[in-house]
Write an enzyme that holds these catalytic residues in place. Structure first.
Site, PDB file in Angstrom:
ATOM      1  N   TYR A  22       0.808  -1.226   0.000  1.00 45.76           N
ATOM      2  CA  TYR A  22       0.000   0.000   0.000  1.00 45.76           C
ATOM      3  C   TYR A  22       0.842   1.277   0.000  1.00 45.76           C
ATOM      4  CZ  TYR A  22       1.155  -0.743   4.913  1.00 45.76           C
ATOM      5  OH  TYR A  22       1.825  -0.989   6.082  1.00 45.76           O
ATOM      6  N   SER A 123       7.701   1.375  11.805  1.00 44.22           N
ATOM      7  CA  SER A 123       6.481   0.921  11.139  1.00 44.22           C
ATOM      8  C   SER A 123       6.250  -0.555  11.435  1.00 44.22           C
ATOM      9  CB  SER A 123       6.588   1.143   9.628  1.00 44.22           C
ATOM     10  OG  SER A 123       6.647   2.525   9.338  1.00 44.22           O
ATOM     11  N   CYS A 256      -0.991  17.894  12.254  1.00 40.67           N
ATOM     12  CA  CYS A 256      -1.481  18.907  11.310  1.00 40.67           C
ATOM     13  C   CYS A 256      -2.819  18.518  10.701  1.00 40.67           C
ATOM     14  CB  CYS A 256      -0.447  19.169  10.221  1.00 40.67           C
ATOM     15  SG  CYS A 256      -0.110  17.755   9.138  1.00 40.67           S
ATOM     16  N   CYS A 262      -3.805  23.060   6.379  1.00 39.92           N
ATOM     17  CA  CYS A 262      -2.442  22.567   6.243  1.00 39.92           C
ATOM     18  C   CYS A 262      -1.473  23.506   6.950  1.00 39.92           C
ATOM     19  CB  CYS A 262      -2.063  22.437   4.772  1.00 39.92           C
ATOM     20  SG  CYS A 262      -2.987  21.145   3.906  1.00 39.92           S
ATOM     21  N   CYS A 277       4.069  19.139   1.657  1.00 41.53           N
ATOM     22  CA  CYS A 277       3.505  18.045   2.456  1.00 41.53           C
ATOM     23  C   CYS A 277       3.995  16.725   1.898  1.00 41.53           C
ATOM     24  CB  CYS A 277       1.971  18.105   2.406  1.00 41.53           C
ATOM     25  SG  CYS A 277       1.133  16.709   3.212  1.00 41.53           S
ATOM     26  N   ASP A 278       4.179  15.751   2.774  1.00 43.33           N
ATOM     27  CA  ASP A 278       4.615  14.422   2.375  1.00 43.33           C
ATOM     28  C   ASP A 278       3.610  13.756   1.440  1.00 43.33           C
ATOM     29  OD1 ASP A 278       6.420  12.322   2.439  1.00 43.33           O
ATOM     30  OD2 ASP A 278       5.479  11.355   4.154  1.00 43.33           O
ATOM     31  N   CYS A 318     -19.925  20.888   6.776  1.00 44.41           N
ATOM     32  CA  CYS A 318     -19.115  20.960   7.990  1.00 44.41           C
ATOM     33  C   CYS A 318     -19.506  22.155   8.864  1.00 44.41           C
ATOM     34  CB  CYS A 318     -17.638  21.084   7.637  1.00 44.41           C
ATOM     35  SG  CYS A 318     -16.908  19.629   6.885  1.00 44.41           S
ATOM     36  N   CYS A 331      -7.843  15.711   7.705  1.00 39.15           N
ATOM     37  CA  CYS A 331      -6.690  15.914   6.820  1.00 39.15           C
ATOM     38  C   CYS A 331      -7.132  16.238   5.400  1.00 39.15           C
ATOM     39  CB  CYS A 331      -5.825  14.658   6.831  1.00 39.15           C
ATOM     40  SG  CYS A 331      -4.408  14.722   5.708  1.00 39.15           S
TER      41      CYS A 331
END
Length: 372
Positions: A22, A123, A256, A262, A277-278, A318, A331
Site C-alpha cells: 500500500y 512501522s 497537522c 495545512c 507536504c509528504d 461541515c 486531513c
C-alpha cells in the site's frame, strides 16, 4: 522568521528495502517526471541545515523519512549531527526524528540514536499475521520478525520510539488483537495512520483499502481500549486521542491533519526539491529547491499555488456540524478528490459515529487526568 521550523528530509529519496503493498510514497514517485533522486549529497544536506538554522529563531526539528532513510548509511547521519552542532551558533533547540521500517536497526544504529537523542518511529502493522500480509521485503518475504528484532535493539539501548501502524481494513477488523499484542510487549506509544489508496483512484479497490465503516469500527474499539487503560491509571499514548485532549484543553493539536488547515511544512527530496507536504510530493506542488532558493521564496510559491488556502475551505455540511470544533474537516488528503476538487472528508461518517459514541467518555478522561 518563525520561532520553530520543522523540516522533513528524504535522504534516500524513494529507495527502499521493502515492497509494502500500500506504499503511498511509491505511488507518488511513479507519478512524477523524476521518480527517484537517489541519495542526498553532503552538499545538499549542509545547505538545508544552513538555511534552516538561519531561518528559525528558537527551535528546529530535522525529521528523516523515505523510502527508507537508513539506506543513506550511518555516516550520513553522523555528518548531519556533527554539522548541526558546529553551525548552531544561535543555540537553537534541535530535535531529531526518524521513521524507519526497522530492517537495518542494529547496535551501531541504536547507540547513535541514543547518543543524539533521536525519536524513532518504527512501522509495524500489528501481529505477525497482519504485518506480513502487506509489509514484504524485496524478495516477497514477510518482515515481522526482523522488525521486532530491531525494536528490541532500540529497547536495549534505551532509545525513545513509537510504533507507527497503517490502518488497513485487515488491521481495523482485528484491532483488539493488535492492541493486546502491543500491550503485552509494552509498546505504549502508538500512532495509527489511515491507509491511502493510490492518487486520483476511486477508494476501496484493494484488499487493504480502508472504508469509512472499517475506520469507524477501529475508532470505537481503539477508544474503548484507550479509555479503560486511562481510567485504570495505565494510559497509553495514542496520537489521535491525545490530540483530542489537547483540543479539549484549549490547545492546538500537534497533528497537522487535525487543525483544519495545512501547516507550514517543508519536505525535502534527496536533490533538495521541496514540497509542502509528504502527501503532495508531486511536480505540480514543488515549491523550489533549497540548494537554490530561500525559505521565503518557497513560502511565496506556496502562496502562489494556494496550498494552505485551499485546505481551509470546508465542505458546506461541515459548517453546522456539532463536531466541527474537534473534527475541523480532517486531513486535506482525505478531502481531496483531485480533479473533482476538495470536499467532504472521505471518513466523515466514521468521525460522526465516533464522536457521538465517545465524546462523553473523552471528557471523562480529560477531567480524570487534569483533576478538574
Amino acid at each position: 522568521m518563525p520561532p520553530m521550523i520543522h523540516v522533513m528530509m528524504k535522504p534516500a529519496s524513494g529507495l527502499c528495502n521493502m515492497r509494502c503493498k500500500y506504499c503511498f510514497y511509491a505511488d507518488e514517485t511513479e507519478k512524477r517526471e523524476v521518480a527517484n533522486y537517489g541519495m542526498m549529497s553532503v552538499e545538499t544536506v549542509k545547505n538545508v541545515i544552513d538555511k534552516t538554522l538561519a531561518y528559525s529563531t528558537r527551535e528546529v526539528t530535522f525529521a528523516f523519512q523515505g523510502g527508507e532513510p537508513t539506506l543513506a548509511g550511518p555516516e550520513f547521519f553522523r555528518t548531519v549531527t556533527a554539522y548541526v552542532k558546529e553551525k548552531n551558533t544561535k543555540k537553537l533547540t534541535v530535535n531529531y526524528a526518524l521513521q524507519t521500517n526497522g530492517l537495518l536497526l542494529d547496535d551501531d544504529w541504536c547507540a547513535f540514536f541514543k547518543e543524539n537523542h533521536f525519536l524513532i518511529g518504527v512501522s509495524l502493522d500489528g501481529t505477525k499475521e497482519l504485518h506480513d500480509r502487506n509489509r514484504l521485503d524485496a524478495a516477497g518475504n514477510g518482515t515481522y520478525d526482523r522488525v521486532t528484532a530491531g525494536i528490541r535493539c532500540l529497547e536495549k539501548h534505551g532509545v525513545d520510539f513509537n510504533i507507527l501502524t497503517v490502518l488497513t481494513s485487515e488491521v481495523c477488523r482485528r484491532f483488539y488483537k493488535v492492541y493486546k499484542d502491543y500491550d503485552r510487549n509494552g509498546w505504549d506509544y502508538q500512532q495509527y495512520i489511515p491507509c491511502l489508496d493510490p492518487l486520483a483512484e476511486k477508494r476501496g479497490g484493494y484488499a487493504w483499502s480502508l472504508s469509512p465503516e472499517r475506520f469507524s469500527d477501529y475508532l470505537k474499539t481503539a477508544f474503548d481500549c484507550w479509555y479503560r487503560d486511562a481510567m485504570d491509571g495505565r494510559k497509553k499514548y495514542h496520537r489521535y486521542f491525545d490530540n483530542l485532549l489537547l483540543m479539549l484543553n484549549g490547545q492546538p493539536p500537534e497533528a497537522c491533519g487535525m487543525s483544519g488547515r495545512c501547516g507550514m511544512q517543508y519536505v525535502v527530496e534527496a536533490d533538495g526539491s521541496t514540497y509542502p507536504c509528504d502527501f503532495y510530493m508531486l511536480d505540480e506542488y514543488r515549491l523550489g529547491n533549497l540548494n537554490e532558493q530561500s525559505f521565503e521564496e518557497l513560502d511565496t510559491k506556496r502562496k502562489e499555488i494556494g496550498f494552505v488556502e485551499k485546505s481551509i475551505a470546508p465542505d458546506p455540511g461541515c459548517m453546522n456540524c456539532e463536531w466541527r470544533a474537534l473534527c475541523r474537516g480532517g486531513c486535506r488528503r482525505d478531502r481531496d478528490y483531485f480533479e473533482a476538487g476538495i470536499g467532504k472528508n472521505y471518513f466523515c461518517s466514521a468521525y460522526k459515529e465516533f464522536f457521538k459514541y465517545a465524546y462523553p467518555r473523552l471528557r471523562e478522561v480529560y477531567f480524570h487526568l487534569t483533576g478538574r
